[in-house]
Design a protein around this motif. Structure first.
Motif, mmCIF file in Angstrom:
data_model
loop_
_atom_site.group_PDB
_atom_site.id
_atom_site.type_symbol
_atom_site.label_atom_id
_atom_site.label_comp_id
_atom_site.label_asym_id
_atom_site.label_seq_id
_atom_site.Cartn_x
_atom_site.Cartn_y
_atom_site.Cartn_z
ATOM 1 N N LEU A 1 0.837 -1.201 0.000
ATOM 2 C CA LEU A 1 0.000 0.000 0.000
ATOM 3 C C LEU A 1 0.868 1.246 0.000
ATOM 4 N N PRO A 2 0.384 2.291 -0.708
ATOM 5 C CA PRO A 2 1.245 3.460 -0.897
ATOM 6 C C PRO A 2 1.375 4.399 0.300
ATOM 7 N N TYR A 3 0.296 4.575 1.068
ATOM 8 C CA TYR A 3 0.367 5.569 2.142
ATOM 9 C C TYR A 3 -0.171 5.007 3.438
ATOM 10 N N LEU A 4 0.142 5.720 4.521
ATOM 11 C CA LEU A 4 -0.395 5.353 5.832
ATOM 12 C C LEU A 4 -1.923 5.327 5.796
ATOM 13 N N TRP A 5 -2.528 6.325 5.115
ATOM 14 C CA TRP A 5 -4.001 6.418 5.148
ATOM 15 C C TRP A 5 -4.645 5.238 4.445
ATOM 16 N N SER A 6 -4.050 4.821 3.327
ATOM 17 C CA SER A 6 -4.600 3.666 2.625
ATOM 18 C C SER A 6 -4.464 2.417 3.500
ATOM 19 N N PHE A 7 -3.386 2.370 4.264
ATOM 20 C CA PHE A 7 -3.147 1.244 5.169
ATOM 21 C C PHE A 7 -4.180 1.233 6.299
ATOM 22 N N VAL A 8 -4.376 2.389 6.905
ATOM 23 C CA VAL A 8 -5.329 2.481 8.015
ATOM 24 C C VAL A 8 -6.732 2.092 7.553
ATOM 25 N N ASP A 9 -7.116 2.566 6.361
ATOM 26 C CA ASP A 9 -8.462 2.300 5.835
ATOM 27 C C ASP A 9 -8.589 0.969 5.109
ATOM 28 N N CYS A 10 -7.484 0.249 4.914
ATOM 29 C CA CYS A 10 -7.498 -0.941 4.061
ATOM 30 C C CYS A 10 -7.997 -0.594 2.661
ATOM 31 N N ASN A 11 -7.597 0.558 2.170
ATOM 32 C CA ASN A 11 -8.004 0.997 0.831
ATOM 33 C C ASN A 11 -6.944 0.549 -0.180
ATOM 34 N N LEU A 12 -7.307 -0.443 -0.991
ATOM 35 C CA LEU A 12 -6.329 -1.042 -1.903
ATOM 36 C C LEU A 12 -6.378 -0.446 -3.302
ATOM 37 N N SER A 13 -7.127 0.643 -3.479
ATOM 38 C CA SER A 13 -7.321 1.134 -4.852
ATOM 39 C C SER A 13 -6.026 1.620 -5.506
ATOM 40 N N ASP A 14 -5.075 2.109 -4.731
ATOM 41 C CA ASP A 14 -3.791 2.530 -5.309
ATOM 42 C C ASP A 14 -2.652 1.568 -4.963
ATOM 43 N N ALA A 15 -3.007 0.399 -4.445
ATOM 44 C CA ALA A 15 -1.973 -0.533 -3.983
ATOM 45 C C ALA A 15 -1.413 -1.356 -5.139
ATOM 46 N N ASP A 16 -0.185 -1.826 -4.950
ATOM 47 C CA ASP A 16 0.446 -2.707 -5.937
ATOM 48 C C ASP A 16 0.263 -4.152 -5.503
ATOM 49 N N LEU A 17 -0.220 -4.975 -6.424
ATOM 50 C CA LEU A 17 -0.303 -6.401 -6.152
ATOM 51 C C LEU A 17 1.099 -7.000 -6.277
ATOM 52 N N LEU A 18 1.594 -7.543 -5.173
ATOM 53 C CA LEU A 18 2.915 -8.190 -5.224
ATOM 54 C C LEU A 18 2.770 -9.676 -5.512
ATOM 55 N N ALA A 19 1.776 -10.303 -4.861
ATOM 56 C CA ALA A 19 1.600 -11.750 -5.027
ATOM 57 C C ALA A 19 0.112 -12.083 -5.074
ATOM 58 N N ASN A 20 -0.283 -12.849 -6.073
ATOM 59 C CA ASN A 20 -1.691 -13.219 -6.217
ATOM 60 C C ASN A 20 -2.027 -14.443 -5.353
ATOM 61 N N ALA A 21 -3.230 -14.972 -5.565
ATOM 62 C CA ALA A 21 -3.756 -16.029 -4.696
ATOM 63 C C ALA A 21 -2.927 -17.306 -4.695
ATOM 64 N N THR A 22 -2.208 -17.552 -5.769
ATOM 65 C CA THR A 22 -1.474 -18.823 -5.850
ATOM 66 C C THR A 22 0.030 -18.681 -5.610
ATOM 67 N N GLN A 23 0.510 -17.471 -5.483
ATOM 68 C CA GLN A 23 1.964 -17.272 -5.404
ATOM 69 C C GLN A 23 2.557 -17.467 -4.008
ATOM 70 N N GLY A 24 1.701 -17.738 -3.021
ATOM 71 C CA GLY A 24 2.211 -17.943 -1.668
ATOM 72 C C GLY A 24 2.417 -19.400 -1.305
ATOM 73 N N SER A 25 2.132 -20.296 -2.245
ATOM 74 C CA SER A 25 2.254 -21.719 -1.929
ATOM 75 C C SER A 25 3.705 -22.182 -2.068
ATOM 76 N N GLY A 26 3.966 -23.381 -1.635
ATOM 77 C CA GLY A 26 5.325 -23.933 -1.700
ATOM 78 C C GLY A 26 6.268 -23.172 -0.791
ATOM 79 N N GLU A 27 7.325 -22.644 -1.379
ATOM 80 C CA GLU A 27 8.331 -21.921 -0.602
ATOM 81 C C GLU A 27 7.857 -20.545 -0.171
ATOM 82 N N GLY A 28 6.718 -20.120 -0.685
ATOM 83 C CA GLY A 28 6.176 -18.826 -0.321
ATOM 84 C C GLY A 28 6.658 -17.719 -1.249
ATOM 85 N N PHE A 29 6.162 -16.522 -0.991
ATOM 86 C CA PHE A 29 6.519 -15.361 -1.806
ATOM 87 C C PHE A 29 7.458 -14.465 -1.016
ATOM 88 N N GLU A 30 8.570 -14.064 -1.640
ATOM 89 C CA GLU A 30 9.600 -13.304 -0.934
ATOM 90 C C GLU A 30 9.588 -11.818 -1.291
#
Ligand SMILES: *[C@@H]1O[C@H](CO)[C@@H](O)[C@H](O)[C@H]1NC(C)=O
Ligand SMILES: *[C@@H]1O[C@H](CO)[C@@H](O)[C@H](O)[C@H]1NC(C)=O
Ligand SMILES: *[C@@H]1O[C@H](CO)[C@@H](O)[C@H](O)[C@H]1NC(C)=O
Ligand SMILES: *[C@@H]1O[C@H](CO)[C@@H](O)[C@H](O)[C@H]1NC(C)=O
Length: 143
Positions: free
Chosen positions: A78-107
């Motif tokens: 998330l880009p800013y504290l406010w987006s973090f506090v509000d859980c507002n993901l509209s300007d957030a960058d997706l680092l890992a999708n639903a399947t990328q955390g399996s196995g060794e995980g996402f780093e």
């Protein structure tokens, strides 16, 4: 070129410092420990317990792909504290999708001196808002 004794000593100290940093920089931290990245675990608390973080620490997000019993997890930055506090993901960058955390995980390597705000979505920020799946980390330079 002849190198004076004090000059040589400076290089030696620099070399030792760099070597020590290289050792310190090797930390790999699994987010949530044995709980991994899941709904309902308090990651704010986890982050407090595991602070401080240092530059070049590697965070590993481990989570199962979606199943009937669990929602889809993800990792957003998330880009800013406010987006973090509000859980507002509209300007957030997706680092890992639903399947990328399996196995060794996402780093993610914390390679900058700045606050990193992490959250999971799960649809309308459900994971972030109701599942406590958010935390921030400010990695510090090594002394
Ligand atoms: C999560 O942990 C933080 C820090 O310990 C605490 O302030 C907060 O109340 C906890 N949240 C819940 C929902 O338990
Ligand atoms: C999960 O959902 C699928 C399709 O909806 C179903 O066939 C399967 O039996 C379900 N599994 C469990 C463990 O409920
Ligand atoms: C989320 O953030 C965007 C962009 O910063 C803003 O336009 C929008 O109004 C915010 N949504 C809510 C529900 O606050
Ligand atoms: C997640 O990303 C990977 C790698 O880019 C891709 O292969 C996979 O299809 C994606 N999964 C979903 C559920 O979007």
């Amino acid at each position: 070129m002849k190198m004076g004794r004090s000059h040589g000593a400076k290089w030696f100290i620099l070399f030792m410092t760099v070597s020590l940093l290289a050792v310190c920089q090797a930390r790999t931290i699994v987010v949530g420990g044995s709980e991994g990245w899941r709904f309902g675990f308090n990651y704010t608390d986890w982050a407090i317990q595991n602070s401080p973080f240092y530059i070049n620490d590697k965070l590993v997000f481990k989570y199962d792909p979606p199943s009937n019993s669990s929602s889809a997890y993800s990792v957003y930055l998330l880009p800013y504290l406010w987006s973090f506090v509000d859980c507002n993901l509209s300007d957030a960058d997706l680092l890992a999708n639903a399947t990328q955390g399996s196995g060794e995980g996402f780093e993610v390597v914390l390679d900058q001196w700045k606050p990193y705000y992490f959250a999971s979505d799960g649809g309308n920020s459900y994971n972030c808002k109701d599942g406590l799946m958010k935390f921030f980390a400010v990695p510090w330079p090594h002394q």
